[in-house]
Design an enzyme around this catalytic site. Sequence first.
Site, mmCIF file in Angstrom:
data_model
loop_
_atom_site.group_PDB
_atom_site.id
_atom_site.type_symbol
_atom_site.label_atom_id
_atom_site.label_comp_id
_atom_site.label_asym_id
_atom_site.label_seq_id
_atom_site.Cartn_x
_atom_site.Cartn_y
_atom_site.Cartn_z
ATOM 1 N N CYS A 293 0.592 -1.174 -0.014
ATOM 2 C CA CYS A 293 0.034 -0.063 0.129
ATOM 3 C C CYS A 293 0.819 1.231 0.065
ATOM 4 C CB CYS A 293 -0.890 0.041 1.333
ATOM 5 S SG CYS A 293 -1.480 -1.523 1.876
ATOM 6 N N CYS B 258 -2.671 3.314 2.814
ATOM 7 C CA CYS B 258 -3.378 2.244 3.600
ATOM 8 C C CYS B 258 -4.536 2.972 4.731
ATOM 9 C CB CYS B 258 -2.341 1.433 4.440
ATOM 10 S SG CYS B 258 -2.929 -0.314 4.979
ATOM 11 N N ASP B 259 -5.342 1.887 4.643
ATOM 12 C CA ASP B 259 -6.548 2.295 5.498
ATOM 13 C C ASP B 259 -6.776 3.528 6.585
ATOM 14 O OD1 ASP B 259 -7.296 0.089 4.081
ATOM 15 O OD2 ASP B 259 -8.028 -0.943 6.057
ATOM 16 N N CYS C 169 -5.275 -2.317 -1.022
ATOM 17 C CA CYS C 169 -6.475 -3.451 -1.569
ATOM 18 C C CYS C 169 -7.294 -3.073 -2.663
ATOM 19 C CB CYS C 169 -6.953 -4.066 -0.335
ATOM 20 S SG CYS C 169 -5.763 -4.774 0.857
ATOM 21 N N GLU D 36 -10.407 -4.566 13.968
ATOM 22 C CA GLU D 36 -11.170 -5.402 12.866
ATOM 23 C C GLU D 36 -11.295 -6.694 12.969
ATOM 24 O OE1 GLU D 36 -9.660 -3.858 9.250
ATOM 25 O OE2 GLU D 36 -10.639 -1.777 9.328
ATOM 26 N N SER E 152 -13.570 -4.918 8.824
ATOM 27 C CA SER E 152 -12.762 -4.291 7.685
ATOM 28 C C SER E 152 -13.829 -3.978 6.706
ATOM 29 C CB SER E 152 -11.936 -5.678 7.292
ATOM 30 O OG SER E 152 -11.345 -5.436 5.982
#
Length: 573
Positions: free
Chosen positions: A55, A128-129, A200, A450, A476
């Site tokens: 990521c 990333c997230d 992702c 998560e 998630s």
Amino acid sequence: MTRTFDKSKLPSRHVSVGPERAPQRSYYYAMGMTEEDIAKPFVGIASAGNDSAPCNTLLDAQADMARQGVIEAGGTPRRFNTITVTDGIAMGHQGMKSSLISREVIADSVEVSVRGHCYDALVTYAGCDKSLPGMMMAMLRLNVPSIFVYGGSILPGRFHDEDVTVVDVFEAVGQHSAGNCPLQELIELEKVACPGHGACGGQFTANTMACVAEAIGLSLPNSNMAPAPYESRDDMAVAAGRQVMDLIERNLRPRDICTREAFVNAARIVAATGGSTNAALHLPAMASEAGIEFDLFDVAEAFKSTPYLADLKPGGKYVARDMHNAGGVYMLMKTMMDNDLLNGDCITVTGKTLGENIEEITWNSDQKVIYDVKNAITETGGVVGLKGSLAPEGAIVKVAGMARLQFRGPAQIFECEEDAFDAVEKREIKEGSVIIIRNEGPKGGPGMREMLATTAALYGQGMGEKVALITDGRFSGATRGFCIGHVGPEAADGGPIGLVEDGDMINIDAEAGTIDLEVDEKTLEERRSRYTPHVNDYGSGALWRYAQNVGPAYKGAVTHPGAKAEKHVYADI
């Protein structure tokens, strides 16, 4: 492009202007800067680049390309880095407790670096997230002219002649435990699921928040959905560097852009894309940084009237690359704007309104990823807010791709995720049950983990549609099935989820937006009188400090009072 800026009105004057700042200027000369460089606005370029996961691996190179745009437009770029915690690697063990905390660390570290060095503007890069909302929270907190750039998604892997993502690997773990996936096949899948750089690929948290960044106006139009390896990302980086200088000239700041109406637009994009439930945590946190009241219930209200339009994984067929090829976030917003689902008057980093930006888009009727509002996948959005006796402070569920919107069953209790995952592996989960995983909230976990490892394993065993799962933790963006997170108050705060006992009946109706514990109040009072909150294992360090400061999930699980309590805005020092 020749521009002149009045440094006397910019924060960087405190480290670069006047005889008394000679010591500071000596440091700049040591780095090869000239008098002309020092006289220009200082633009912080914050990168979450690192070698932790794919990521983030291209972020530094992209951030360095933004330097070129800053220089061309009359500024002096100053790159610095922050951390990330990558959920796909942190998932399913104690490391996930660090994930949500990393959002606060990222926002805090960017704030501290900008304050310490008196930067005048920001271009932020994340992949990333939690790094996406973390960067945007810092932009809103500091309120200097800013642009957010997403590093881009990974390309899909290919396995058995089909596109696959990391979620397929998580689900294959469950198939393996059920005896339906040979170990050698699992190994072959894990080697091809993630074929290169980027976040992702499905509409998980990273891509959801990348869409949010464009919808809310903090990113350049159609700049975020191009996959990470695409060469067009270099052009986007340069454009972001140039445009931030225009924002300095206009004095156009993040809080001018992120109004309450812009947050509603962002929430609608989450619903329309079947996006991650984590957006219901991040949007309130971002709003707090802007001094705007916008909690889980406001997010849920926007969801109610938004159709599900983008056929994206995990509930649908396609990945971010396909959405980019179909025309990106702005193609989706085109049909939404044409049907009065967005406020077009909100200003964006282009200096134009969202409506003016969208006017430049022509609807592509040949693509198959984004549906016209008049032919929506479903009439209501892909994400739904819930409220009831089990969750007085609300909860959230992703319904994109789900055929079943009601569920009633007996509770099967687990006090932490490890216990639940162990039960899944041992095939001890009962069909028709409502799995409760508690003590995983922001305070109780701490860190609000998560549960993708558990939910994916259930799906891999063929149990995904046969049970419901409820937690005061999170799911998630890759989770699918009847999985309800963010239940509040959390068990650590004495919420009803902490009082549930094995066998209690729980009734969920995602259509009506309700989640109820079918236990009478007298019984609950008796249980409450003998209830002792679980004590977590963290008595010091970052996780302990987070647990002392974190607020409830429905307000974004933030750790400070936000803009409403600030006594000065950094940008005005």
